[in-house]
Motif scaffolding. Structure first.
Motif, short mmCIF file in Angstrom:
data_model
loop_
_atom_site.label_atom_id
_atom_site.label_comp_id
_atom_site.label_asym_id
_atom_site.label_seq_id
_atom_site.Cartn_x
_atom_site.Cartn_y
_atom_site.Cartn_z
N GLU A 141 0.81 -1.22 0.00
CA GLU A 141 0.00 0.00 0.00
C GLU A 141 0.85 1.27 0.00
OE1 GLU A 141 -3.44 2.00 -0.38
OE2 GLU A 141 -3.35 -0.18 -0.31
N SER A 142 2.04 1.19 0.61
CA SER A 142 2.88 2.38 0.75
C SER A 142 3.95 2.52 -0.33
CB SER A 142 3.55 2.38 2.13
OG SER A 142 4.47 1.29 2.23
N GLY A 143 4.20 1.45 -1.07
CA GLY A 143 5.24 1.51 -2.09
C GLY A 143 6.64 1.53 -1.50
N THR A 144 6.79 0.98 -0.30
CA THR A 144 8.11 0.96 0.37
C THR A 144 8.63 -0.48 0.41
OG1 THR A 144 7.07 0.76 2.54
CG2 THR A 144 7.52 2.99 1.75
N ASN A 145 9.44 -0.81 1.40
CA ASN A 145 9.96 -2.18 1.53
C ASN A 145 9.85 -2.63 2.99
OD1 ASN A 145 12.51 -1.46 2.97
ND2 ASN A 145 12.85 -0.33 1.06
N LEU A 146 9.93 -3.93 3.20
CA LEU A 146 9.76 -4.50 4.53
C LEU A 146 10.76 -3.95 5.54
CD1 LEU A 146 8.96 -8.26 3.78
CD2 LEU A 146 7.46 -6.59 4.85
N ALA A 147 11.99 -3.77 5.13
CA ALA A 147 13.03 -3.30 6.06
C ALA A 147 12.71 -1.90 6.58
CB ALA A 147 14.39 -3.31 5.38
N SER A 148 12.01 -1.10 5.79
CA SER A 148 11.73 0.27 6.22
C SER A 148 10.76 0.32 7.40
CB SER A 148 11.21 1.11 5.05
OG SER A 148 10.00 0.59 4.55
N ILE A 149 9.94 -0.71 7.58
CA ILE A 149 9.04 -0.74 8.73
C ILE A 149 9.85 -0.80 10.01
CG2 ILE A 149 7.28 -2.08 9.96
CD1 ILE A 149 6.15 -2.87 7.22
N GLY A 150 10.79 -1.75 10.07
CA GLY A 150 11.64 -1.89 11.25
C GLY A 150 12.52 -0.68 11.47
N TYR A 151 13.05 -0.15 10.40
CA TYR A 151 13.95 1.00 10.51
C TYR A 151 13.22 2.22 11.07
CZ TYR A 151 17.08 4.79 9.23
OH TYR A 151 17.89 5.89 9.26
N HIS A 152 12.03 2.51 10.57
CA HIS A 152 11.33 3.73 10.96
C HIS A 152 10.43 3.57 12.19
CE1 HIS A 152 12.65 6.21 7.63
NE2 HIS A 152 12.34 5.24 6.79
N TYR A 153 9.89 2.37 12.41
CA TYR A 153 8.90 2.20 13.49
C TYR A 153 9.23 1.08 14.48
CZ TYR A 153 6.01 5.49 10.98
OH TYR A 153 5.55 6.64 10.38
N GLY A 154 10.19 0.26 14.17
CA GLY A 154 10.55 -0.82 15.08
C GLY A 154 9.81 -2.11 14.81
N SER A 155 8.52 -2.03 14.53
CA SER A 155 7.72 -3.22 14.24
C SER A 155 6.45 -2.83 13.51
CB SER A 155 7.35 -3.95 15.54
OG SER A 155 6.39 -3.19 16.27
N LYS A 156 5.82 -3.80 12.91
CA LYS A 156 4.55 -3.57 12.23
C LYS A 156 3.50 -3.09 13.23
CE LYS A 156 1.61 -6.68 12.00
NZ LYS A 156 0.42 -7.45 12.05
N ASP A 157 3.46 -3.70 14.42
CA ASP A 157 2.46 -3.31 15.41
C ASP A 157 2.66 -1.88 15.89
OD1 ASP A 157 1.23 -5.77 15.20
OD2 ASP A 157 2.21 -6.62 16.97
N ALA A 158 3.91 -1.47 16.07
CA ALA A 158 4.19 -0.09 16.47
C ALA A 158 3.75 0.88 15.38
CB ALA A 158 5.67 0.09 16.80
#
Length: 195
Positions: free
Chosen positions: A31-48
């Motif tokens: 949906e965001s056009g990003t990559n999986l690693a960017s979730i952890g990098y920017h927010y720590g986890s999907k739930d966060a």
């Protein structure tokens, strides 16, 4: 927008479409056009990330608590008329098609499974209470003490949470602002009679 903002916007769309439990990290990335690693990098986890997206949705919805832009909120600060005006605006956000308030019920039921998210949302709830006190009294949020946020603010947040539950359970029987205001008036009258 950068990846952080893209992720947040994508997560908000996923929450509205799928809810908290059914949204996957891959959904957000798609949906965001990003990559999986960017979730952890920017927010720590999907739930966060989903918790931040939910808070952003709540903030957007709560902006409507003041009513339409350019119109003055009715009633004197601290009055039953102000209470009625604010809760009329709150009920309006719940009765709109596609209301996001059902997400709150989903997240509440998942709280013990997501302790970090629960803690983050609990802190935000306190600040939400502070914002409600400011809205009802016209006192700047920065002047609302923690004690007031934890008492009067908690009262308002409890009312909103109960209202969300009722609107999600059965919108046809959920109270409107007039009923809530009359109930509060009766409580105040009853408390005054006990003194």
């Amino acid at each position: 927008m950068g990846h952080r903002e893209d992720l947040l916007e994508g997560a908000k769309r996923c929450l509205l479409e799928k809810g908290f439990a059914r949204t996957t990290a891959r959904d957000i990335v798609k949906e965001s056009g990003t990559n999986l690693a960017s979730i952890g990098y920017h927010y720590g986890s999907k739930d966060a990330l989903l918790a931040q997206a939910y808070l952003a949705l709540v903030e957007q919805a709560s902006d409507a608590f003041e009513g339409d832009e350019g119109t003055e909120l009715g009633g004197e600060p601290g009055s039953l008329e102000r209470f009625r005006a604010v809760f009329s605006n709150i009920v309006a956000t719940m009765s709109r098609p596609g209301s996001m308030w059902g997400l709150g019920m989903e997240i509440m039921t998942m709280g013990d499974k997501l302790p970090d998210v629960r803690d983050q949302l609990a802190r935000a709830q306190r600040e939400g209470g502070r914002g409600m006190v400011a809205l009802m009294t016209s006192v700047p949020e920065t002047d609302i003490t923690d004690e007031t946020a934890d008492s009067l603010g908690a009262f308002y947040m409890t009312m909103i949470t109960g209202l969300i539950a009722q609107w999600n359970f059965d919108p046809t029987s959920a109270p409107d602002a007039e009923q809530l205001t009359e109930g509060l008036r009766q409580v105040l009258d009853g408390v005054g009679k006990l003194e």
